[in-house]
Design an enzyme around this catalytic site. Structure first.
Site, short mmCIF file in Angstrom:
data_model
loop_
_atom_site.label_atom_id
_atom_site.label_comp_id
_atom_site.label_asym_id
_atom_site.label_seq_id
_atom_site.Cartn_x
_atom_site.Cartn_y
_atom_site.Cartn_z
N THR A 79 5.22 -118.23 70.05
CA THR A 79 5.47 -117.17 69.07
C THR A 79 6.91 -117.20 68.59
OG1 THR A 79 5.08 -114.84 68.59
CG2 THR A 79 5.94 -115.33 70.77
N LYS B 22 7.82 -121.22 66.41
CA LYS B 22 6.60 -121.86 65.86
C LYS B 22 6.92 -123.14 65.07
CE LYS B 22 3.78 -117.74 65.63
NZ LYS B 22 3.05 -116.78 64.83
N ASN C 38 1.10 -122.65 66.90
CA ASN C 38 1.04 -121.44 67.75
C ASN C 38 0.20 -121.68 69.00
OD1 ASN C 38 -1.64 -121.20 66.93
ND2 ASN C 38 -1.51 -118.97 66.75
N LYS D 279 14.82 -120.53 51.87
CA LYS D 279 13.61 -120.76 52.68
C LYS D 279 12.36 -120.59 51.84
CE LYS D 279 15.19 -119.30 57.23
NZ LYS D 279 14.92 -118.27 58.24
N TYR E 87 2.44 -105.49 64.78
CA TYR E 87 1.73 -104.31 65.27
C TYR E 87 2.64 -103.64 66.28
CZ TYR E 87 1.40 -107.48 69.08
OH TYR E 87 1.77 -108.36 70.06
P1 ATR Z 1 8.18 -115.91 62.65
O1 ATR Z 1 7.71 -117.13 63.38
O2 ATR Z 1 7.64 -114.63 63.27
O3 ATR Z 1 7.94 -115.93 61.19
P2 ATR Z 1 10.91 -116.63 62.17
O4 ATR Z 1 10.51 -118.04 61.88
O5 ATR Z 1 12.15 -116.36 62.96
O6 ATR Z 1 9.77 -115.84 62.91
O7 ATR Z 1 11.01 -115.89 60.74
C1 ATR Z 1 11.32 -114.54 60.62
C2 ATR Z 1 11.15 -114.10 59.16
O8 ATR Z 1 11.41 -112.70 59.08
C3 ATR Z 1 12.12 -114.76 58.21
O9 ATR Z 1 11.51 -114.86 56.95
C4 ATR Z 1 13.28 -113.75 58.18
O10 ATR Z 1 14.08 -113.79 57.03
P3 ATR Z 1 15.25 -114.92 56.90
O11 ATR Z 1 14.52 -116.19 56.53
O12 ATR Z 1 16.11 -114.42 55.83
O13 ATR Z 1 15.90 -114.98 58.25
C5 ATR Z 1 12.49 -112.47 58.18
N1 ATR Z 1 13.23 -111.29 58.68
C6 ATR Z 1 13.58 -111.00 59.95
N2 ATR Z 1 14.21 -109.80 60.01
C7 ATR Z 1 14.24 -109.32 58.75
C8 ATR Z 1 14.75 -108.12 58.15
N3 ATR Z 1 15.32 -107.17 58.88
N4 ATR Z 1 14.59 -107.96 56.81
C9 ATR Z 1 13.99 -108.92 56.08
N5 ATR Z 1 13.49 -110.07 56.58
C10 ATR Z 1 13.62 -110.27 57.89
#
Ligand code: ATR
Length: 285
Positions: free
Chosen positions: A71, A75, A96, A164, A224
């Site tokens: 997770t 991932k 995953n 991204k 959730y």
């Molecule tokens: P996951 O595998 O759960 O997607 P991740 O690869 O670390 O975890 O990605 C987290 C996503 O949530 C990213 O799109 C991140 O935005 P950035 O690419 O700008 O880092 C987004 N994210 C996390 N916290 C956030 C927040 N407070 N507001 C907006 N986007 C957030």
């Protein structure tokens, strides 16, 4: 340290690797699957850092682990590890689920997209060109885009880090209609907003223009709350008059069921598991 009794009884072991993991409902879900199907296995949590992630995975499989879930935020990072990569992982470049085969090879798969579709199809009616505003461009968002495109959705991505989103457009545009969400250019009325950011884990919601919220929109949060309370994103949508919304519990249970199938070749009952977890939340309230 491995419990002696587990080794002695040779109970199959599966672990969730991530950071954070303590909020996860997966152990409860898998306990229910185990009872319902009669498959004896133990599902545990493993908190990893960027530094020790690969070592922990490698030790787990060396010590007899038969499968794993991966997770946030690993991932994408795990993608280089499996010997064999299944279709949905290959397309999304995310994993995953890890499955150890009898020849000791590790297969990487991704069941998130199937899990999301299973739940959305119960809650929402797809039409041709369903318009989706997808918030986030991390592992979770990447895992579900292909499945949404296969349902003929038009996807607009909005992410805090624009670069991204651009990378995702490049990766997925060969499969369907996927664009960057640009507030001032996009006059699109959305059918559904999916929050695929990890912001909820930190008690917040992603920034997006609230003008996209309207009475008929469906808001889905792939995360959730363990106690069943609304996530910050869903609270916001509800406060702005949205009537139709759901958290990602159904997706969580469904992706877990598809992972379980990958390990044990039996499909657990998704609906009864969702009802069981919701009933636990009701007891807690
Ligand atoms: P996951 O595998 O759960 O997607 P991740 O690869 O670390 O975890 O990605 C987290 C996503 O949530 C990213 O799109 C991140 O935005 P950035 O690419 O700008 O880092 C987004 N994210 C996390 N916290 C956030 C927040 N407070 N507001 C907006 N986007 C957030």
């Amino acid at each position: 340290m491995l419990q002696k009794s587990i080794l002695e009884k040779k109970i199959k072991r599966v672990t969730l690797f991530g950071n954070p993991v303590k909020q996860s409902l997966s152990p409860l879900i898998h306990q229910y699957f185990s009872k319902e199907t009669g498959v004896l296995y133990q599902y545990t949590l493993c908190l990893c850092t960027e530094e020790n992630f690969f070592l922990k995975i490698s030790n787990f499989f060396k010590n007899g682990g038969i499968g794993a879930n991966i997770t946030v935020p690993f991932k994408k990072k795990i993608f280089s590890v499996p010997h064999i990569i299944n279709k949905f992982s290959r397309i999304s470049k995310t994993v995953n689920t890890l499955i150890k085969c009898s020849n000791n090879k590790i297969i990487g798969d991704n069941t998130d997209g199937l899990g999301l579709l299973y739940d959305l199809k119960n809650l929402f009616i797809f039409k041709k060109n369903t318009t989706v505003l997808l918030l986030g461009a991390g592992g979770a968002a990447t895992s579900v885009i292909y499945h949404l495109l296969m349902e003929n959705c038009l996807i607009y991505i909005s992410n805090r880090t624009l670069m991204k989103s651009k990378i995702l457009i490049k990766q997925f545009k060969k499969f369907g209609k996927i664009f960057i969400f640009e507030e001032y250019k996009c006059s699109q009325i959305f059918d559904i907003i999916i929050n695929a950011t990890s912001s909820g884990l930190y008690g917040s919601y992603p920034i997006f223009p609230l003008s996209v919220l309207h009475h008929d929109i469906f808001c889905y949060d792939i995360s959730y709350n363990k106690n069943g309370n609304l996530t910050p994103f869903l609270k916001l949508c509800k406060n702005y008059g949205v009537k139709n919304f759901s958290d990602g519990l159904g997706m969580l249970v469904a992706q877990a069921a598809y992972s379980f199938f990958a390990w044990f070749k039996i499909m657990p009952n998704i609906q009864s598991t969702i009802m069981f977890i919701r009933s636990l939340n009701e007891k807690l309230l």
